[in-house]
Scaffold this active site. Sequence first.
Site, short mmCIF file in Angstrom:
data_model
loop_
_atom_site.label_atom_id
_atom_site.label_comp_id
_atom_site.label_asym_id
_atom_site.label_seq_id
_atom_site.Cartn_x
_atom_site.Cartn_y
_atom_site.Cartn_z
N GLY A 2 0.85 -1.20 0.00
CA GLY A 2 0.00 0.00 0.00
C GLY A 2 0.87 1.24 0.00
N SER A 29 2.64 4.79 1.02
CA SER A 29 3.28 5.26 2.24
C SER A 29 2.21 5.95 3.09
CB SER A 29 4.38 6.26 1.87
OG SER A 29 4.98 6.77 3.03
N LYS A 58 0.54 0.30 6.88
CA LYS A 58 1.17 -1.03 6.86
C LYS A 58 1.93 -1.33 8.17
CE LYS A 58 3.56 0.00 3.16
NZ LYS A 58 3.08 1.39 3.05
N SER A 105 5.88 -1.87 -2.19
CA SER A 105 5.85 -2.78 -3.35
C SER A 105 4.80 -2.37 -4.38
CB SER A 105 5.65 -4.24 -2.91
OG SER A 105 4.64 -4.40 -1.94
P1 ADP Z 1 3.00 2.86 6.35
O1 ADP Z 1 3.77 1.81 7.10
O2 ADP Z 1 1.99 2.29 5.39
O3 ADP Z 1 3.87 3.90 5.72
P2 ADP Z 1 2.33 3.85 8.96
O4 ADP Z 1 1.73 2.68 9.69
O5 ADP Z 1 3.76 4.20 9.24
O6 ADP Z 1 2.09 3.65 7.39
O7 ADP Z 1 1.46 5.17 9.21
C1 ADP Z 1 0.06 5.13 9.14
C2 ADP Z 1 -0.53 6.27 9.97
O8 ADP Z 1 -1.95 6.26 9.83
C3 ADP Z 1 -0.22 6.14 11.45
O9 ADP Z 1 0.02 7.41 11.98
C4 ADP Z 1 -1.53 5.53 12.02
O10 ADP Z 1 -1.74 5.86 13.37
C5 ADP Z 1 -2.58 6.18 11.12
N1 ADP Z 1 -3.83 5.41 10.98
C6 ADP Z 1 -5.07 5.92 11.12
N2 ADP Z 1 -6.03 4.98 10.94
C7 ADP Z 1 -5.38 3.83 10.69
C8 ADP Z 1 -5.82 2.50 10.43
N3 ADP Z 1 -7.12 2.17 10.40
N4 ADP Z 1 -4.88 1.55 10.20
C9 ADP Z 1 -3.57 1.88 10.22
N5 ADP Z 1 -3.08 3.12 10.46
C10 ADP Z 1 -3.98 4.10 10.70
#
Ligand code: ADP
Length: 180
Positions: free
Chosen positions: A11, A13, A17, A85
């Site tokens: 997914g 950034s 994830k 990815s």
């Molecule tokens: P990625 O690893 O995809 O880059 P992150 O997990 O680092 O994303 O960041 C996602 C952000 O979105 C975090 O700040 C998280 O708290 C927020 N968020 C809000 N709602 C959700 C949800 N339902 N699932 C996952 N993250 C969420």
Amino acid sequence: MGSQFVIWLTGLSASGKTTISLQLATKLREHDFKVELLDGDAIRNELSADLGFSRQDRREQIRRVVYLCKLLSKNGITCIVSVISPYRDLRNLAREEIRKVSPFIEVFVKCSLESCIKRDPKGLYKKALSGEISNFTGLQDPYEEPLSPDVIVNTDSETVEECVDKIISAIKIREEPVSL
Ligand code: ADP
């Protein structure tokens, strides 16, 4: 083949994830699974500092992640992979390779680009929008959505807990011997 599996979260950034991976790992460990997290950012820092974000470098990054997954899987460790990815063909390659040693569950962590830009937990969208970084997925680079993932979680509308439960349900359906 043991009771381990590889859960591949793809997914944009900031789609969620890493957040989902951490909670999923906690839940699986409570059920005595040996779990390792393979996070794209961490792997880039530790193993792939030589790589950028061209298609060729992204391919090499995936190749390294796949190799790690296979090593860990062979030793009964469940891998939760959180890597953007963005290319469908590279995810398919990962699936084909990993399936030789372990069940593979592709999870599409779906979130609108607008929400990702609003969340921007690492300030990366801000940098990409101001031109400070290039090749940023969703902006200058494509993100090819999965056509038939095993699970879709929508972090615009579902809580982290709901997303984790959905993935656990998919594992239960896929893997009869796994008792969760
Ligand atoms: P990625 O690893 O995809 O880059 P992150 O997990 O680092 O994303 O960041 C996602 C952000 O979105 C975090 O700040 C998280 O708290 C927020 N968020 C809000 N709602 C959700 C949800 N339902 N699932 C996952 N993250 C969420």
